[in-house]
Design a protein around this motif. Structure first.
Motif, mmCIF file in Angstrom:
data_model
loop_
_atom_site.group_PDB
_atom_site.id
_atom_site.type_symbol
_atom_site.label_atom_id
_atom_site.label_comp_id
_atom_site.label_asym_id
_atom_site.label_seq_id
_atom_site.Cartn_x
_atom_site.Cartn_y
_atom_site.Cartn_z
ATOM 1 N N SER A 17 0.827 -1.209 0.000
ATOM 2 C CA SER A 17 0.000 0.000 0.000
ATOM 3 C C SER A 17 0.859 1.256 0.000
ATOM 4 O O SER A 17 0.499 2.269 -0.616
ATOM 5 N N LEU A 18 2.012 1.204 0.684
ATOM 6 C CA LEU A 18 2.934 2.342 0.683
ATOM 7 C C LEU A 18 3.464 2.594 -0.728
ATOM 8 O O LEU A 18 3.479 3.741 -1.204
ATOM 9 N N ILE A 19 3.881 1.534 -1.396
ATOM 10 C CA ILE A 19 4.419 1.666 -2.759
ATOM 11 C C ILE A 19 3.346 2.196 -3.712
ATOM 12 O O ILE A 19 3.606 3.096 -4.537
ATOM 13 N N VAL A 20 2.138 1.664 -3.586
ATOM 14 C CA VAL A 20 1.039 2.116 -4.455
ATOM 15 C C VAL A 20 0.736 3.590 -4.209
ATOM 16 O O VAL A 20 0.568 4.376 -5.159
ATOM 17 N N THR A 21 0.689 3.994 -2.951
ATOM 18 C CA THR A 21 0.375 5.389 -2.618
ATOM 19 C C THR A 21 1.444 6.337 -3.149
ATOM 20 O O THR A 21 1.128 7.400 -3.712
ATOM 21 N N ILE A 22 2.716 5.951 -2.997
ATOM 22 C CA ILE A 22 3.796 6.792 -3.533
ATOM 23 C C ILE A 22 3.707 6.849 -5.052
ATOM 24 O O ILE A 22 3.897 7.916 -5.663
ATOM 25 N N GLY A 23 3.381 5.725 -5.674
ATOM 26 C CA GLY A 23 3.228 5.708 -7.133
ATOM 27 C C GLY A 23 2.110 6.624 -7.594
ATOM 28 O O GLY A 23 2.257 7.358 -8.586
ATOM 29 N N VAL A 24 0.984 6.600 -6.886
ATOM 30 C CA VAL A 24 -0.131 7.479 -7.245
ATOM 31 C C VAL A 24 0.236 8.947 -7.002
ATOM 32 O O VAL A 24 -0.150 9.838 -7.761
ATOM 33 N N ALA A 25 1.016 9.207 -5.940
ATOM 34 C CA ALA A 25 1.477 10.574 -5.673
ATOM 35 C C ALA A 25 2.332 11.089 -6.825
ATOM 36 O O ALA A 25 2.202 12.249 -7.250
ATOM 37 N N LEU A 26 3.201 10.230 -7.349
ATOM 38 C CA LEU A 26 4.024 10.626 -8.496
ATOM 39 C C LEU A 26 3.159 10.811 -9.740
ATOM 40 O O LEU A 26 3.423 11.681 -10.578
ATOM 41 N N GLY A 27 2.103 9.981 -9.849
ATOM 42 C CA GLY A 27 1.156 10.172 -10.944
ATOM 43 C C GLY A 27 0.463 11.515 -10.845
ATOM 44 O O GLY A 27 0.264 12.209 -11.857
ATOM 45 N N PHE A 28 0.115 11.915 -9.617
ATOM 46 C CA PHE A 28 -0.491 13.234 -9.430
ATOM 47 C C PHE A 28 0.455 14.345 -9.841
ATOM 48 O O PHE A 28 0.072 15.286 -10.535
ATOM 49 N N THR A 29 1.714 14.249 -9.404
ATOM 50 C CA THR A 29 2.641 15.342 -9.717
ATOM 51 C C THR A 29 2.959 15.384 -11.211
ATOM 52 O O THR A 29 3.238 16.442 -11.758
ATOM 53 N N TYR A 30 2.856 14.227 -11.894
ATOM 54 C CA TYR A 30 2.995 14.231 -13.364
ATOM 55 C C TYR A 30 1.834 15.007 -13.992
ATOM 56 O O TYR A 30 2.047 15.854 -14.866
ATOM 57 N N THR A 31 0.604 14.743 -13.538
ATOM 58 C CA THR A 31 -0.543 15.494 -14.078
ATOM 59 C C THR A 31 -0.437 16.967 -13.703
ATOM 60 O O THR A 31 -0.832 17.843 -14.483
ATOM 61 N N ASN A 32 0.105 17.239 -12.523
ATOM 62 C CA ASN A 32 0.347 18.622 -12.118
ATOM 63 C C ASN A 32 1.292 19.293 -13.099
ATOM 64 O O ASN A 32 1.084 20.442 -13.502
ATOM 65 N N GLY A 33 2.326 18.563 -13.520
ATOM 66 C CA GLY A 33 3.300 19.118 -14.450
ATOM 67 C C GLY A 33 2.691 19.483 -15.784
ATOM 68 O O GLY A 33 2.870 20.602 -16.285
ATOM 69 N N PHE A 34 1.952 18.544 -16.422
ATOM 70 C CA PHE A 34 1.422 18.887 -17.744
ATOM 71 C C PHE A 34 0.202 19.800 -17.644
ATOM 72 O O PHE A 34 -0.083 20.571 -18.556
ATOM 73 N N HIS A 35 -0.518 19.734 -16.515
ATOM 74 C CA HIS A 35 -1.655 20.635 -16.321
ATOM 75 C C HIS A 35 -1.185 22.067 -16.150
ATOM 76 O O HIS A 35 -1.793 23.003 -16.682
ATOM 77 N N ASP A 36 -0.087 22.255 -15.409
ATOM 78 C CA ASP A 36 0.358 23.596 -15.053
ATOM 79 C C ASP A 36 1.566 24.085 -15.843
ATOM 80 O O ASP A 36 2.107 25.140 -15.537
ATOM 81 N N SER A 37 2.014 23.305 -16.847
ATOM 82 C CA SER A 37 3.146 23.769 -17.654
ATOM 83 C C SER A 37 2.816 25.100 -18.324
ATOM 84 O O SER A 37 3.700 25.941 -18.539
ATOM 85 N N ALA A 38 1.529 25.301 -18.619
ATOM 86 C CA ALA A 38 1.113 26.553 -19.246
ATOM 87 C C ALA A 38 1.421 27.755 -18.362
ATOM 88 O O ALA A 38 1.674 28.857 -18.866
ATOM 89 N N ASN A 39 1.390 27.565 -17.036
ATOM 90 C CA ASN A 39 1.647 28.685 -16.129
ATOM 91 C C ASN A 39 2.985 29.343 -16.416
ATOM 92 O O ASN A 39 3.127 30.558 -16.364
ATOM 93 N N ALA A 40 3.985 28.531 -16.682
ATOM 94 C CA ALA A 40 5.339 29.047 -16.854
ATOM 95 C C ALA A 40 5.599 29.574 -18.259
ATOM 96 O O ALA A 40 6.361 30.521 -18.433
ATOM 97 N N ILE A 41 4.975 28.977 -19.269
ATOM 98 C CA ILE A 41 5.437 29.267 -20.624
ATOM 99 C C ILE A 41 4.381 29.796 -21.582
ATOM 100 O O ILE A 41 4.725 30.181 -22.706
ATOM 101 N N ALA A 42 3.109 29.842 -21.173
ATOM 102 C CA ALA A 42 2.062 30.251 -22.118
ATOM 103 C C ALA A 42 2.317 31.641 -22.681
ATOM 104 O O ALA A 42 2.153 31.878 -23.886
ATOM 105 N N THR A 43 2.721 32.567 -21.820
ATOM 106 C CA THR A 43 2.925 33.931 -22.297
ATOM 107 C C THR A 43 4.127 34.020 -23.237
ATOM 108 O O THR A 43 4.094 34.722 -24.245
#
Length: 332
Positions: free
Chosen positions: A5-31
């Motif tokens: 369960s620890l490994i799965v939770t950490i894996g899902v956390a990394l999955g979240f931060t990956y979605t955070n990256g592509f979701h919010d990449s526009a913040n840094a570079i859209a302009t």
């Protein structure tokens, strides 16, 4: 089962931060992309590198997330609560990405944490939620709007006698610096939020103590996952930020990015507050655009974006609570 369960939770956390990256990449570079200061791929590569660097230059936000919002659940439901919180945040990220809505991945995570904690019987530190999440959520866009407007007014006054075409060329070059600052601030703010979740998982799994420093490997994997997501690019949201709110020129793009980066660094180091990079850069773009003329900003688009901000936390909380119910039914 605990290790699994620890490994799965950490894996899902990394999955979240990956979605955070592509979701919010526009913040840094859209302009920068919309003003043609950088090509899309060059901008994404730069943002990915600076996200990685930003994750290593502070830890205050991570400690706020791991200790200041919900009590660390130590009972056998703890890992399920974190898992459900992350699922709530990921689902909301994907929904808003699909519709090109620049919502906050940060507040999706916070909403998920609160919803899962309430569903799982863990205490929510409401004073921390108010001081570190709700108040900054309200104040940071207001500050971004005002500061963006003032910085753009200053730029217009300083360069009032400069040839407009020459000034635009100069600011197009300057935007590479301001965009890098935005990406560095994004790494400083958002990668740390996932670090806080991973640290909570490690504490629940008795791998480390609650007062231990954040392990280097946690910083590294969270930063790499966010950088990979950033490089994947969030083109739908980029179009909204770069063109649908207002058509930006290079001086305006520089002013918006400089404003956003300054606010992110100030809040991370002075207040250890996990603010939304999305809220800050969007409000900064609105403030900068209003110097042209008030109706130059497409306020209808802006209104839809702001409405999305207010429903992010409760929506993610509901998904997280439902996810916890499913986890509890399946695993008891």
């Amino acid at each position: 089962m605990d290790t699994f369960s620890l490994i799965v939770t950490i894996g899902v956390a990394l999955g979240f931060t990956y979605t955070n990256g592509f979701h919010d990449s526009a913040n840094a570079i859209a302009t920068s992309v919309s003003t043609r200061a950088l090509t899309p791929r060059a901008a994404l590569a730069m943002a990915a590198v600076m996200n990685l660097a930003g994750a290593f230059i502070g830890s205050g936000v991570a400690h706020t997330v791991s200790k200041g919002l919900i009590e660390t659940p130590t009972h056998n439901k703890g890992m399920g609560i974190l898992f459900a919180a992350l699922i709530g945040a990921i689902v909301w990220n994907l929904i808003t990405w699909y519709y090109g809505l620049p919502s906050s991945s940060s507040h999706a995570l916070f909403g998920g944490m609160v919803g899962a904690a309430l569903a799982g019987g863990t205490d929510v530190i409401w004073s921390g939620v108010l001081d570190k999440v709700v108040i900054p959520m309200i104040l940071s866009p207001i500050v971004g709007l005002i500061v963006g407007y003032l910085i753009m007014c200053l730029i217009m006054w300083l360069f009032r006698r400069t040839n407009p075409h020459k000034a635009k060329r100069g600011f197009r070059i300057a935007q590479t610096v301001s965009a890098a600052g935005m990406a560095l601030g994004h790494g400083l703010q958002d990668a740390q939020k996932t670090m806080g979740i991973v640290v909570m998982a490690l504490v629940i799994g008795d791998v480390q103590g609650s007062n231990d420093p954040i392990p280097v490997w946690v910083k590294l994997v969270c930063a790499l996952a966010m950088s990979a997501g950033t490089y994947a690019g969030g083109w739908r949201i980029m179009r909204t930020l770069g063109r649908k709110i207002i058509e930006l020129d290079p001086p305006q793009g520089f002013a918006a990015e400089a404003t956003g980066a300054s606010i992110m660094f100030a809040t991370a180091y002075m207040f250890k507050a996990p603010i939304s990079t999305t809220h800050v850069i969007t409000a900064s773009i609105m403030g900068v655009g209003a110097t042209k003329r008030v109706n130059a900003v497409r306020w209808g688009v802006a209104k839809n974006i702001v409405m999305g901000w207010f429903i992010t936390m409760p929506a993610a909380a509901l998904v997280a609570a439902a996810s916890y119910g499913v986890v509890y039914l399946v695993f008891g």
